[in-house]
Every structure is written in structure tokens, then in C-alpha cells.
Design an enzyme around this catalytic site. Structure first.
Site, PDB file in Angstrom:
ATOM      1  CG  ASP A  38      -2.280   0.638   0.928  1.00 32.72           C
ATOM      2  OD1 ASP A  38      -2.341   1.487   0.016  1.00 32.72           O
ATOM      3  OD2 ASP A  38      -3.265   0.283   1.596  1.00 32.72           O
ATOM      4  CG  HIS A 141     -28.296 -18.245 -19.541  1.00 37.88           C
ATOM      5  ND1 HIS A 141     -28.370 -17.756 -20.828  1.00 37.88           N
ATOM      6  CD2 HIS A 141     -29.501 -18.009 -18.973  1.00 37.88           C
ATOM      7  CE1 HIS A 141     -29.572 -17.269 -21.046  1.00 37.88           C
ATOM      8  NE2 HIS A 141     -30.283 -17.396 -19.933  1.00 37.88           N
ATOM      9  CG  HIS A 150     -17.323  -3.541  -8.007  1.00 37.75           C
ATOM     10  ND1 HIS A 150     -16.771  -2.772  -7.001  1.00 37.75           N
ATOM     11  CD2 HIS A 150     -18.125  -4.432  -7.376  1.00 37.75           C
ATOM     12  CE1 HIS A 150     -17.217  -3.193  -5.822  1.00 37.75           C
ATOM     13  NE2 HIS A 150     -18.052  -4.200  -6.037  1.00 37.75           N
TER      14      HIS A 150
END
Length: 211
Positions: A38, A141, A150
Site C-alpha cells: 500500500d 447464463h 465491479h
């Protein structure tokens, strides 16, 4: 999903918020997460990981020869950038797929994805690179989830939906069957998307409208 049996030490890229969920799932899978990267050393270290520095440090990649990587970054564009830096350096980037998820054997995965708990991904769907499929999401599907997208908690994508690169689908959204969503799109939480969405658009509501 066989990567979940990884035996090497693993670095999580990013160490706050979303990364805690990723690390928790990884540890449950037996992935040996030992270090984090980080910008700064974290004051909060719930998993007692060792600080390895930041990928921008001049000596960072000289220290990681014996590590694999997982992505703990919630921001799509930053996740894409970090993924790219790791790929240039030929680092191995693992998928983290929570054991409670239900995934068809006919789903195709890229690299660096996170699939959270209680998700369902059905036959012939494709999850490309660096995606987040968050808690309780349903992907039906033949859906295609583009790189670094996201899919928020509780979202439902009906069959044959496509989501473009770096797009964000807010929590509890519903995407109608066959809808195509472009790149860098933001769909607000609880929205119902009934029509195709162009690149860069932001929508919210039921039915979803451009804002």
C-alpha cells in the site's frame, strides 16, 4: 479455481476496506497471504500481514520474486493500473473465489478476479481479468463481465448480459436479459436497467435513467 490451492506466499495489493474481504476469503481457501502493499504502512492490520512497500518503490519488484499476488483494490481504474504493472513484471495474479459461491464448471475466468460469498455464476458466462463479483450477486447464463468491472452486492444480471471494462453495477441492481452495458458506466444502487447503455453513462432508478 485450482489456483485457490496456491502454496506460495502471497501479497495483497491494497490493504483497507475491500481488501479485508478479499484476504478473509483467501485465507479461508488456504491461500497463504503473508504481506501487503500500500502507499503507507497501515495503522490497522487485522490479519497481521507484513508490509512490503508500494509498487512505485524503486526496489519493490526486486523483493517479490518468491510471491504471488491478489488484488484488494475496490476502485476499478486503480485496480486496472496495478494489474497492468504486475503483468508487465510477469507476476502471477491469482483469482480468489469464495468457497460458498456456486459457479458452473462451464464458466471461464481470467486472472485477478474476486468472487465473494453466496454468489451464483451460471453456465457459459465469462469473467475477464480483475473483476469483482460482490456478495450475493447473481450472474445468469452466457453473461460477459469485462475487465476490471465491479458487480455490486445483491445485483442480478439476467442471461446474455454484457458489462464493459471498468463499469460499476451498484448494489441490488437488476440488468434485463440481453442488455449491453458499455465501458466506464456507473449504475446506481437499486437500479433496473432495461435498455443498452453507452460508454461513460451514469444511470439510476427504476427504470434506470441517465443522470
Amino acid at each position: 479455481m485450482l489456483e485457490n490451492n496456491n502454496s506460495k506466499n502471497v501479497v495483497v495489493m491494497g490493504y483497507s476496506g475491500h481488501s479485508y474481504v478479499v484476504v478473509d476469503a483467501a485465507i479461508n481457501l488456504g491461500i497463504n497471504v503473508t504481506h501487503y502493499s500500500d502507499e503507507n504502512k497501515s495503522g490497522r492490520n487485522p490479519f497481521n500481514l507484513n508490509y512490503l512497500g508500494h509498487e512505485s518503490d524503486h526496489d519493490f519488484f526486486s523483493k517479490v520474486g518468491d510471491f504471488d499476488f491478489i488484488l484488494g483494490i475496490g476502485n476499478n481504474n486503480i485496480r486496472k493500473k496495478i494489474y497492468g504493472q504486475l503483468k508487465i513484471k510477469n507476476q502471477k495474479i491469482l483469482n480468489v473465489i469464495h468457497p460458498s459461491s456456486e459457479i458452473s464448471k462451464l464458466v471461464i475466468f481470467g486472472k485477478g478476479n474476486f468472487v465473494s460469498k453466496s454468489t451464483s455464476i451460471n453456465s457459459l458466462s465469462v469473467i475477464k481479468d480483475g473483476c469483482i463479483i460482490n456478495t450475493g450477486a447473481v450472474i445468469e447464463h452466457e453473461c460477459v463481465i469485462g475487465d476490471f468491472a465491479h458487480i455490486g452486492p445483491g445485483s442480478v444480471l439476467a442471461g446474455n448480459v454484457s458489462i464493459g471494462e471498468c463499469s460499476f453495477i451498484g448494489a441490488n441492481s437488476i440488468i434485463k436479459e440481453g442488455v449491453k452495458i458499455g465501458k466506464n458506466v456507473i449504475i446506481g444502487a437499486g437500479s433496473v436497467v432495461l435498455k443498452n447503455v453507452l460508454d461513460g453513462q451514469k444511470l439510476v432508478g427504476n427504470p434506470a435513467k441517465i443522470i
